[in-house]
Design an enzyme around this catalytic site. Structure first.
Site, PDB file in Angstrom:
ATOM      1  N   GLU B  60       0.817  -1.216   0.000  1.00 34.50           N
ATOM      2  CA  GLU B  60       0.000   0.000   0.000  1.00 34.50           C
ATOM      3  C   GLU B  60       0.847   1.260   0.000  1.00 34.50           C
ATOM      4  O   GLU B  60       0.508   2.241  -0.658  1.00 34.50           O
ATOM      5  CB  GLU B  60      -0.961   0.018   1.192  1.00 34.50           C
ATOM      6  CG  GLU B  60      -2.190  -0.855   1.019  1.00 34.50           C
ATOM      7  CD  GLU B  60      -1.944  -2.319   1.324  1.00 34.50           C
ATOM      8  OE1 GLU B  60      -0.803  -2.664   1.710  1.00 34.50           O
ATOM      9  OE2 GLU B  60      -2.882  -3.122   1.183  1.00 34.50           O
ATOM     10  N   HIS B 129     -10.692  -4.748  10.698  1.00 28.49           N
ATOM     11  CA  HIS B 129     -11.268  -4.619   9.347  1.00 28.49           C
ATOM     12  C   HIS B 129     -12.674  -4.017   9.380  1.00 28.49           C
ATOM     13  O   HIS B 129     -13.498  -4.348   8.532  1.00 28.49           O
ATOM     14  CB  HIS B 129     -11.373  -5.997   8.673  1.00 28.49           C
ATOM     15  CG  HIS B 129     -10.106  -6.515   8.053  1.00 28.49           C
ATOM     16  ND1 HIS B 129      -8.972  -6.770   8.767  1.00 28.49           N
ATOM     17  CD2 HIS B 129      -9.802  -6.859   6.774  1.00 28.49           C
ATOM     18  CE1 HIS B 129      -8.032  -7.260   7.958  1.00 28.49           C
ATOM     19  NE2 HIS B 129      -8.512  -7.317   6.746  1.00 28.49           N
TER      20      HIS B 129
END
Ligand SMILES: Cc1ncc(C[n+]2csc(CCOP(=O)(O)OP(=O)(O)O)c2C)c(N)n1
Ligand SMILES: [Mg+2]
Lengths: 332, 336
Positions: B60, B129
């Site tokens: 990322e 998450h």
């Protein structure tokens, strides 16, 4: 009830017990998958079918007071380290009896009695954390070591490189095990990574490294033993690449249709259960019939566990507010 | 006009912009060949090809930073971050690089990139998450932060984000991906403009993302006459619409999915209170999640974000007593 530590201790020097645990993992994952499919498990699951030898190689070689930082692909390493099928399945089903009291779920197992740090669902996160645990052992002058278990995909994230470099310059007693199961999610390794042999990434950190057959528990143990000896005697970290294969999809209901035809079949010939069975039979430690009845017993035991866990209590609302922090006034 | 799922509206917006502007490139993890872990890029690789549409490694920081650099040099990158938490490893590139580029180059460079990320609780993905994390970005001058609440705003906001000359973060409530709604392809949102979802005169309710639907249901259940403001943009937020509404209703409630401490609603309540203090009939307040990580267990998780029934209770309390109701965890004696 057998404790996690007792379940762990039963593995040392006992190849039959290790095999039985591998069977337990295999059948456990099948049951988990079925429960997910029928809607009894929320969220997600990440199965480790095909990767049993690697987890057992680790758990039967590390000591229970060594620590392991692992990932969301947590069921197999959890069971291998000693967590009971009850506590793992209960966690996956969000029950109060789960190893994290039901607030973690499938991606987050933890049991400090056998050295399992909370497993992380962030790629690479456990790598520097393991280095840090090893730093503590180094400073405290214990002979413990830390181990990070992570996937092939994780070697493309910064935390991998920063964690390895740090461990190398500080000669930390840590072992990095890359479970190269060929895929990161739906992408085959060559799509995301310019090399197939990931252990050579340690070269640039002047760190000892090796590749081994992750489908064979003996190969895992022998490679790991070298690394452990080095780590416990001040020789610093090692990167081990275990070649494995993810027999299942990545997560949830993934059917893994993106795999080249025949690839799974090829790898299934090296199924760690088959490899271990052959070895045990050759050494006259078990017969084919005994294997069959062991598997049958395991299925019925685990089915009973699943039935029991389904009726286990849900966590109280207060669990949501517990263990978040300690009020500052009681801190020293 | 067409009826589609929220996630399909995202695909449509991206495709419509990519057809118009060849500078747009799109990348992220498993977004090309696999068409997105949440199927938010179905058909994009097929239509626009592998030069403009790419799968990335699990990196990322690398690919977010690459988007920053490509944007500086004249491309218009759109990137997908599967779960907002994964931006944790890329924050520098957004907060410290992208957000400062126009400033440091004294306007000679800009970073016209769009970051799409799925956010939110309710699906059993656990504490790493399920967060919304808009506050990671909301106090960084130089960034724009959007959150759609239905298929139309998913479409209209994404188109606006891609056209914007600055780094824009679009936070997509994951729980809405499968929801259906009508989409008018002619509507491109104005960044910084809220949408009125209902109008009334007793109270103003400001919400964002999946909380807009929760607030809508609560308004129905409580039978009050309320202005429901779907904020859509967290920065820059639509002060004018909110102030005008509260001038009319003299009451304000903000409904947020994020934890109590440090939420964007604090900014709104503080600003409105400072501007309209003497006109208010009761103290403005916020209905939020508690200051806890998001629990996995379904029963617990269902209590995490504000529910329609709890919002109803608090609306009715405020109208009846002219004071601030306690959050459910205090009412039920579970936490302070
Ligand atoms: C920082 C971050 N990015 C992306 C993800 C989403 N994600 C979860 S598992 C996974 C694949 C990981 O592949 P690998 O490291 O090979 O491990 P495996 O799943 O094969 O065991 C991805 C991309 C994540 N959890 N964290
Ligand atoms: Mg992998």
């Amino acid at each position: 009830m057998t404790t996690s530590l007792e379940r762990r201790n039963s593995l040392y020097g006992n190849d039959l017990a290790c095999y039985e645990r591998m069977v337990e993992i295999r059948e456990f994952e099948k049951i988990t998958n079925a429960l997910f499919a029928e809607g009894s498990i929320r969220g997600t699951t990440h199965l480790a079918v095909g990767q049993e030898a690697l987890t057992l190689g680790i758990s039967s070689t590390l000591k229970p007071n060594d620590v392991v930082a692992a990932t969301y692909r947590s069921h197999a390493i959890g069971l291998a380290l000693g967590l009971s099928p009850e506590s793992v399945l209960a966690e996956i089903m969000g029950k109060a009896t789960g190893c994290c009291g039901g607030v973690g779920g499938s991606m987050h197992l933890c049991d400090t009695t056998v050295g399992l740090l909370p497993t992380s669902a962030i790629i690479g996160a456990g790598i520097p954390v393991a280095a840090g645990a090893a730093l503590a052992f180094q400073v405290q002058k214990t002979d413990q070591i830390a181990l990070a278990l992570f996937g092939d995909g994780a070697t493309n994230i910064g935390a991998f490189h920063e964690g390895l470099n740090l461990a190398a310059i500080w000669k930390l007693p840590v072992i990095f095990i890359c479970d190269n199961n060929v895929y990161g999610e739906y992408s085959r390794i060559e799509k995301t990574t310019p090399i197939e042999d990931l252990h050579i990434r340690a070269e640039s950190y002047a760190m000892p490294h090796m590749s081994l057959d992750g489908m064979d528990i003996h190969a895992v143990r022998s490679g790991l033993t070298d690394a452990i000896n080095r780590a416990r005697t001040g020789g610093g970290p090692t990167l081990i690449e275990a070649k494995t294969y993810r027999f299942s999809g990545h997560s949830r209901a993934d059917q893994a249709l993106y795999r080249p035809e025949g690839e799974l079949k090829e790898w299934q010939k090296k199924d760690p259960l088959l490899v271990t069975e052959k070895d045990l039979i050759k050494r006259n430690l078990i017969t084919r019939n005994e294997i069959e009845s062991m598997k049958e017993n395991m299925v019925s035991e685990l089915t009973a566990v699943a039935k029991k866990v389904a009726n286990d209590p849900e966590p109280e609302l207060s669990a949501m507010f517990s263990n978040i922090w300690t009020p500052s006034k009681v801190a020293i | 006009m067409a009826t589609m799922r929220f996630r399909q509206a995202i695909v449509a917006a991206l495709a419509d912009e990519m057809r118009l502007d060849s500078r747009i490139i799109f990348f992220g993890e498993d977004v090309a060949e696999a068409e997105g872990p949440f199927k938010t890029s179905e058909g994009i690789l097929k239509e626009f090809g592998p030069e403009r549409v790419r799968d990335t490694p699990i990196s990322e920081m690398g690919f977010t930073g690459a988007a920053v650099g490509a944007a500086m040099m004249g491309l218009r990158p759109v990137i997908e971050i599967m779960f907002i938490e994964f931006l944790g490893v890329a924050l520098d590139q957004i907060v410290t690089e992208a957000a400062k580029t126009r400033y440091l180059s004294q306007g000679s460079l800009s970073v016209p990139m769009t970051i799409r990320a799925s956010v939110g609780s309710g699906l059993g993905f656990g504490c790493q998450h399920s967060q919304t994390l808009e506050h990671w970005f909301a106090s960084t001058p130089g960034l724009k932060v959007l959150m759609p609440s239905n298929a139309q705003s998913a479409y209209s906001l994404l188109r606006a984000a891609i056209r914007d000359p600055d780094p824009v973060i679009v936070l997509e409530p994951r729980i809405l991906y499968a929801e259906r709604g009508d989409v008018d392809y002619g509507i491109i949102a104005e960044i910084g403009k809220a949408q009125m979802r209902a109008t009334g005169d007793e109270i103003t309710i400001v919400a964002l993302g999946q909380m807009v639907n929760v607030a809508e249901e609560a308004i129905k259940n409580s039978g009050v006459s309320a202005d429901l403001v779907d904020l859509q943009t967290i920065i820059p937020w639509d002060r004018e619409t909110v102030l005008n509404s509260v001038k009319k209703t003299s009451r304000l409630i903000v409904v947020e999915e994020a934890p109590l401490s440090g939420g964007w609603g604090s900014e709104i309540v503080a600003y409105v209170t400072s501007q309209l203090f003497s006109a208010l009939k009761s103290p403005p307040f916020r209905i939020t999640a508690p200051d806890v990580p998001i629990p996995f267990n379904g029963g617990l998780e269902s209590r995490y974000a504000p529910t329609a029934s709890d919002v109803t209770r608090q609306i009715l309390h405020a109208l009846k007593n002219q004071d601030v109701p306690q959050p459910w965890w205090v009412v039920e004696g579970i936490a302070g």
